[in-house]
Motif scaffolding. Sequence first.
Motif, PDB file in Angstrom:
ATOM      1  N   ALA A  71     -69.303 -11.312  61.534  1.00 15.37           N
ATOM      2  CA  ALA A  71     -69.006 -11.802  62.877  1.00 15.37           C
ATOM      3  C   ALA A  71     -67.703 -12.602  62.856  1.00 15.37           C
ATOM      4  N   ALA A  72     -67.566 -13.460  61.850  1.00 18.79           N
ATOM      5  CA  ALA A  72     -66.353 -14.279  61.763  1.00 18.79           C
ATOM      6  C   ALA A  72     -65.117 -13.398  61.583  1.00 18.79           C
ATOM      7  N   ARG A  73     -65.222 -12.425  60.692  1.00 15.64           N
ATOM      8  CA  ARG A  73     -64.070 -11.542  60.464  1.00 15.64           C
ATOM      9  C   ARG A  73     -63.757 -10.727  61.706  1.00 15.64           C
ATOM     10  N   SER A  74     -64.802 -10.283  62.409  1.00 11.81           N
ATOM     11  CA  SER A  74     -64.554  -9.463  63.597  1.00 11.81           C
ATOM     12  C   SER A  74     -63.855 -10.271  64.689  1.00 11.81           C
ATOM     13  N   LEU A  75     -63.932 -11.591  64.589  1.00  9.77           N
ATOM     14  CA  LEU A  75     -63.224 -12.440  65.549  1.00  9.77           C
ATOM     15  C   LEU A  75     -61.792 -12.711  65.115  1.00  9.77           C
ATOM     16  N   GLY A  76     -61.390 -12.090  64.034  1.00  9.09           N
ATOM     17  CA  GLY A  76     -60.016 -12.248  63.586  1.00  9.09           C
ATOM     18  C   GLY A  76     -59.804 -13.358  62.573  1.00  9.09           C
ATOM     19  N   MET A  77     -60.894 -13.969  62.122  1.00 11.54           N
ATOM     20  CA  MET A  77     -60.718 -15.032  61.126  1.00 11.54           C
ATOM     21  C   MET A  77     -60.398 -14.430  59.768  1.00 11.54           C
TER      22      MET A  77
ATOM     23  N   CYS B 180     -65.924   1.257  61.310  1.00 10.72           N
ATOM     24  CA  CYS B 180     -64.645   1.719  60.754  1.00 10.72           C
ATOM     25  C   CYS B 180     -63.501   1.397  61.717  1.00 10.72           C
ATOM     26  N   ILE B 181     -63.812   1.287  63.006  1.00  9.99           N
ATOM     27  CA  ILE B 181     -62.749   1.054  63.987  1.00  9.99           C
ATOM     28  C   ILE B 181     -62.099  -0.312  63.759  1.00  9.99           C
ATOM     29  N   ASN B 182     -62.891  -1.332  63.471  1.00  9.81           N
ATOM     30  CA  ASN B 182     -62.272  -2.637  63.181  1.00  9.81           C
ATOM     31  C   ASN B 182     -62.296  -2.953  61.688  1.00  9.81           C
ATOM     32  N   LEU B 183     -62.487  -1.918  60.914  1.00 13.71           N
ATOM     33  CA  LEU B 183     -62.378  -2.002  59.455  1.00 13.71           C
ATOM     34  C   LEU B 183     -63.389  -2.955  58.812  1.00 13.71           C
ATOM     35  N   LEU B 184     -64.541  -3.128  59.456  1.00  6.70           N
ATOM     36  CA  LEU B 184     -65.604  -3.846  58.750  1.00  6.70           C
ATOM     37  C   LEU B 184     -66.107  -2.975  57.608  1.00  6.70           C
TER      38      LEU B 184
ATOM     39  N   GLY C  62     -58.712   9.595  56.162  1.00  5.78           N
ATOM     40  CA  GLY C  62     -58.393   9.721  57.579  1.00  5.78           C
ATOM     41  C   GLY C  62     -57.770   8.455  58.103  1.00  5.78           C
ATOM     42  N   SER C  63     -57.573   8.372  59.412  1.00  3.87           N
ATOM     43  CA  SER C  63     -56.965   7.152  59.940  1.00  3.87           C
ATOM     44  C   SER C  63     -57.519   6.776  61.293  1.00  3.87           C
ATOM     45  N   VAL C  64     -57.394   5.483  61.568  1.00  6.62           N
ATOM     46  CA  VAL C  64     -57.752   4.934  62.872  1.00  6.62           C
ATOM     47  C   VAL C  64     -56.516   4.204  63.390  1.00  6.62           C
ATOM     48  N   TYR C  65     -56.118   4.535  64.597  1.00  5.18           N
ATOM     49  CA  TYR C  65     -54.998   3.835  65.222  1.00  5.18           C
ATOM     50  C   TYR C  65     -55.510   3.054  66.421  1.00  5.18           C
ATOM     51  N   ILE C  66     -55.049   1.824  66.535  1.00  7.77           N
ATOM     52  CA  ILE C  66     -55.344   1.056  67.738  1.00  7.77           C
ATOM     53  C   ILE C  66     -54.020   0.652  68.349  1.00  7.77           C
TER      54      ILE C  66
ATOM     55  N   THR D 238     -50.780  -3.242  57.382  1.00  8.89           N
ATOM     56  CA  THR D 238     -51.255  -3.785  58.661  1.00  8.89           C
ATOM     57  C   THR D 238     -52.066  -5.044  58.399  1.00  8.89           C
ATOM     58  N   ASP D 239     -51.762  -6.094  59.150  1.00  9.68           N
ATOM     59  CA  ASP D 239     -52.586  -7.299  59.050  1.00  9.68           C
ATOM     60  C   ASP D 239     -53.831  -7.078  59.890  1.00  9.68           C
ATOM     61  N   ILE D 240     -54.930  -6.869  59.200  1.00  8.66           N
ATOM     62  CA  ILE D 240     -56.161  -6.500  59.907  1.00  8.66           C
ATOM     63  C   ILE D 240     -56.616  -7.601  60.850  1.00  8.66           C
ATOM     64  N   ASN D 241     -56.297  -8.852  60.510  1.00  2.28           N
ATOM     65  CA  ASN D 241     -56.708  -9.948  61.384  1.00  2.28           C
ATOM     66  C   ASN D 241     -56.006  -9.884  62.743  1.00  2.28           C
ATOM     67  N   GLU D 242     -54.777  -9.395  62.732  1.00  2.00           N
ATOM     68  CA  GLU D 242     -54.062  -9.222  63.991  1.00  2.00           C
ATOM     69  C   GLU D 242     -54.756  -8.167  64.845  1.00  2.00           C
ATOM     70  N   VAL D 243     -55.152  -7.081  64.187  1.00  2.81           N
ATOM     71  CA  VAL D 243     -55.841  -6.015  64.903  1.00  2.81           C
ATOM     72  C   VAL D 243     -57.153  -6.521  65.481  1.00  2.81           C
ATOM     73  N   ARG D 244     -57.873  -7.277  64.670  1.00  6.23           N
ATOM     74  CA  ARG D 244     -59.206  -7.716  65.099  1.00  6.23           C
ATOM     75  C   ARG D 244     -59.161  -8.680  66.272  1.00  6.23           C
ATOM     76  N   LYS D 245     -58.022  -9.369  66.437  1.00  5.18           N
ATOM     77  CA  LYS D 245     -57.901 -10.230  67.614  1.00  5.18           C
ATOM     78  C   LYS D 245     -58.010  -9.416  68.897  1.00  5.18           C
ATOM     79  N   GLU D 246     -57.636  -8.157  68.806  1.00  2.00           N
ATOM     80  CA  GLU D 246     -57.627  -7.297  69.996  1.00  2.00           C
ATOM     81  C   GLU D 246     -58.934  -6.549  70.181  1.00  2.00           C
ATOM     82  N   VAL D 247     -59.811  -6.635  69.170  1.00  2.00           N
ATOM     83  CA  VAL D 247     -61.024  -5.818  69.176  1.00  2.00           C
ATOM     84  C   VAL D 247     -62.246  -6.713  68.994  1.00  2.00           C
ATOM     85  N   GLY D 248     -62.955  -6.955  70.067  1.00  2.00           N
ATOM     86  CA  GLY D 248     -64.157  -7.773  69.959  1.00  2.00           C
ATOM     87  C   GLY D 248     -65.329  -6.926  69.495  1.00  2.00           C
ATOM     88  N   MET D 249     -66.308  -7.581  68.840  1.00  2.00           N
ATOM     89  CA  MET D 249     -67.479  -6.818  68.415  1.00  2.00           C
ATOM     90  C   MET D 249     -68.751  -7.608  68.695  1.00  2.00           C
TER      91      MET D 249
END
Lengths: 233, 240
Positions: A117-123, B46-50, B56-60, B70-81
């Motif tokens: 959850a934390a990582r999915s929030l961008g942490m 796989c979409i937010n790389l958890l 293959g690839s995923v583009y957002i 790619t800084d995955i944390n930057e991507v995840r700021k745009e993708v809520g889960m």
Amino acid sequence: MIWNYKELFIRGIWVTLALTLVGYIGGIMLGLLIGLGKLSKKKWIYYPSKYYVDFFRGTPLLVQILLIHLAVIPTIFGQSLGYFVSGATALMLNCAAYNAEIIRAGIQSIDKGQMEAARSLGMPHKLAMRHIILPQALRRMIPPFGNELIALLKDSSLVTVIAANDLLYAGKIVAGAYNRFWEPYITVAVLYLFLTFLFTRVIAYTEKRFSNSYVPRQRRRMFTFGRPTGGSS
Amino acid sequence: MIKIENLYKSFGDLEVLKGIDYEVKEKEVICVIGPSGSGKSTFLRCINLLEEITAGSVYIDGVKVNDPNTDINEVRKEVGMVFQQFNLFPHMNVLDNITISPRKVKGMNPTEAEELAIQLLEKVGLKDKAKAYPEQLSGGQMQRVAIARALAMQPKIMLFDEPTSALDPEMVKEVLDVMKQLAFEGMTMVVVTHEMGFAREVGDRIIFMDQGYIVEEGTPEDIFVHAKNERTKAFLSKVL
Ligand SMILES: Nc1ncnc2c1ncn2[C@@H]1O[C@H](COP(=O)(O)OP(=O)(O)OP(=O)(O)O)[C@@H](O)[C@H]1O
Ligand SMILES: [Mg+2]
């Protein structure tokens, strides 16, 4: 007879306390690093941490104390730095190994959904560790940390072998001086008991403050240990 | 907005996703349905790389998510889960659950973050629970807080993994209503769900997954009324 040597015993209590606390606090900080190291996916962090824990848990503390006092410190510094430095160092290094395991287990006991959850929030991983995982893990670590503190207090008596003026050493001196064993060693035992009792109280208090509920205070509890704190129930 | 190309995912020897191609457009609501173990959660994760992508690839937004640069944390700021088990942080109250990420990740100042949180809580109907702790909330309330928490990062995309599956039946509606509202406001959403009513009503497109493949894809009408594939029909006859 004991009374004549009361200063020796009082000094012993302080030395024992100081050794225990220095070793313990250092052991927690170092243990945190090593515990995190054992959770690392990077091999060059994982393996040193693992070998550290294996070594310090797999060899007797008495051997570690002698090694550090007679070999390691003289080799590094060219001379002995006194029993306190050697003793505290040995206790700290040893305690760190046990604490590392407590910390590793505590962190691993947190549901992995928390990290996700934390990582999915961008942490970033570190931030999530610090704000999400560790605060939860720490409260689960309190009971084993308490056990470790009491174990360390008792184990600190091993520094007597390097002529540290600790509590046990006071007993030995008196026993030697009078060639009597009952009184001095019973006194020592009672004083250790007194110290462990003190620590137990502190630990119980800490455990209660960070009890199983995350909701702070004024909450109905099914069971209350010790004195009731007033309010509802 | 999300482009998935030839996505493979294995756990050891177990191949879970076997070549998925899909594109999600802006403001679309995609509902993913399929039997248990078909790979729906894995697909979403796989979409937010958890989950690490095997091939293959995923583009957002044109950014390749599984690129080492790619800084995955930057991507995840745009993708809520939003997760099936809510995964609220139990040691923080509702307000802190929502504000922690904007504050620590985006550096938003506390007052601003708090205002945003209150606004979001109002949206999910839980303004009075700001100071409550997760364990004091019902499942439906927890899930609504979890949605608010994800929204606090102001994402462009929301992923939902069976958000109502862990809820008592009477709480399902309150969560689905929040999601409906979100869809109505134009959020791009990918929702793994067993709520066929929701999929039919809110979904723009439905994906039916089975055994690691997208077996069939189309509008709710295509899937729920005119399914072509036998496996889709067999699945729907069981759940409808
Ligand atoms: N971390 C993992 N390690 C190993 N296997 C996994 C892991 N996660 C999922 N799997 C396996 O991958 C397959 C697909 O799992 P997934 O969770 O994506 O299915 P699902 O469609 O979401 O099912 P459900 O409806 O039960 O949630 C299953 O066989 C599962 O056992
Ligand atoms: Mg799933």
